[in-house]
Design an enzyme around this catalytic site. Structure first.
Site, mmCIF file in Angstrom:
data_model
loop_
_atom_site.group_PDB
_atom_site.id
_atom_site.type_symbol
_atom_site.label_atom_id
_atom_site.label_comp_id
_atom_site.label_asym_id
_atom_site.label_seq_id
_atom_site.Cartn_x
_atom_site.Cartn_y
_atom_site.Cartn_z
ATOM 1 N N ARG A 91 1.738 -0.169 -5.175
ATOM 2 C CA ARG A 91 1.545 -1.596 -5.039
ATOM 3 C C ARG A 91 0.841 -1.944 -3.740
ATOM 4 O O ARG A 91 0.989 -1.257 -2.731
ATOM 5 C CB ARG A 91 2.874 -2.345 -5.129
ATOM 6 C CG ARG A 91 3.696 -2.487 -3.867
ATOM 7 C CD ARG A 91 4.673 -1.365 -3.574
ATOM 8 N NE ARG A 91 5.268 -0.731 -4.704
ATOM 9 C CZ ARG A 91 6.394 -1.121 -5.278
ATOM 10 N NH1 ARG A 91 7.073 -2.100 -4.781
ATOM 11 N NH2 ARG A 91 6.869 -0.487 -6.311
ATOM 12 N N GLU B 169 0.842 -1.197 0.000
ATOM 13 C CA GLU B 169 0.000 0.000 0.000
ATOM 14 C C GLU B 169 0.876 1.246 0.000
ATOM 15 O O GLU B 169 0.722 2.145 0.827
ATOM 16 C CB GLU B 169 -0.972 -0.024 1.189
ATOM 17 C CG GLU B 169 -2.217 0.814 0.982
ATOM 18 C CD GLU B 169 -3.169 0.263 -0.066
ATOM 19 O OE1 GLU B 169 -3.780 1.072 -0.775
ATOM 20 O OE2 GLU B 169 -3.283 -0.965 -0.196
ATOM 21 N N HIS B 170 1.816 1.252 -0.957
ATOM 22 C CA HIS B 170 2.716 2.391 -1.122
ATOM 23 C C HIS B 170 3.345 2.343 -2.515
ATOM 24 O O HIS B 170 3.176 1.365 -3.241
ATOM 25 C CB HIS B 170 3.822 2.379 -0.054
ATOM 26 C CG HIS B 170 4.698 1.168 -0.102
ATOM 27 N ND1 HIS B 170 4.483 0.086 0.709
ATOM 28 C CD2 HIS B 170 5.763 0.866 -0.867
ATOM 29 C CE1 HIS B 170 5.394 -0.837 0.450
ATOM 30 N NE2 HIS B 170 6.181 -0.389 -0.518
ATOM 31 N N ALA B 171 4.051 3.391 -2.849
ATOM 32 C CA ALA B 171 4.838 3.441 -4.078
ATOM 33 C C ALA B 171 6.281 3.726 -3.693
ATOM 34 O O ALA B 171 6.558 4.297 -2.641
ATOM 35 C CB ALA B 171 4.323 4.545 -5.003
#
Length: 137
Positions: A99, A52-54
């Site tokens: 993602r 839950e980040h890029a």
């Protein structure tokens, strides 16, 4: 900047042997970057997600060494889900992709190879901030 179409499943070599199979990952051979960091994710409780980040600069290669899980990638415009459930297939994630890893099976083990050392500054953890960042490129 890469888009969702630059992400792909890569088949790893399988050396078959009656005693058990073997697969390999080599930098610049199966994956297009130098490996700077390796980590693994395990014991994920049922129903929980990871990621839950890029990552602004890091490229990654993700393999389900055991069990299965899905990796949702998003380039700010398009989303695609990649199921990982074979230890001889991995997902190449270019830099700049949002993602989320989800649907972990019991006893799953995710191996992640990264092109950079850990840096908090590389992470974007808010999706709206991510979309603003992508639009500014």
């Amino acid at each position: 900047m890469a888009d969702i179409h630059d992400s792909k499943i890569i088949d790893l070599p399988v050396i078959a042997d009656p005693r058990g199979n073997l697969s390999i990952i080599e930098q610049f051979n199966q994956i297009p970057f130098e490996i700077r960091r390796t980590y693994w994710i395990y014991d994920v409780p049922g129903g929980k997600d990871r990621g839950e980040h890029a990552l602004k600069e890091s490229e990654e290669f993700i393999v389900a060494l055991s069990g299965s899980f899905d990796v949702m990638l998003d380039d700010g415009t398009t989303r695609k889900v990649f199921p990982l459930n074979r230890s001889y297939k991995g997902l190449y994630v270019p830099k700049g992709m949002w993602r989320r890893m989800t649907n972990f099976s019991t006893n799953s083990l995710a191996l992640v190879l990264s092109s950079t050392d850990f840096s908090e500054e590389d992470y974007i953890e808010d999706y709206e901030a991510y979309k603003t960042w992508r639009a500014s490129l």
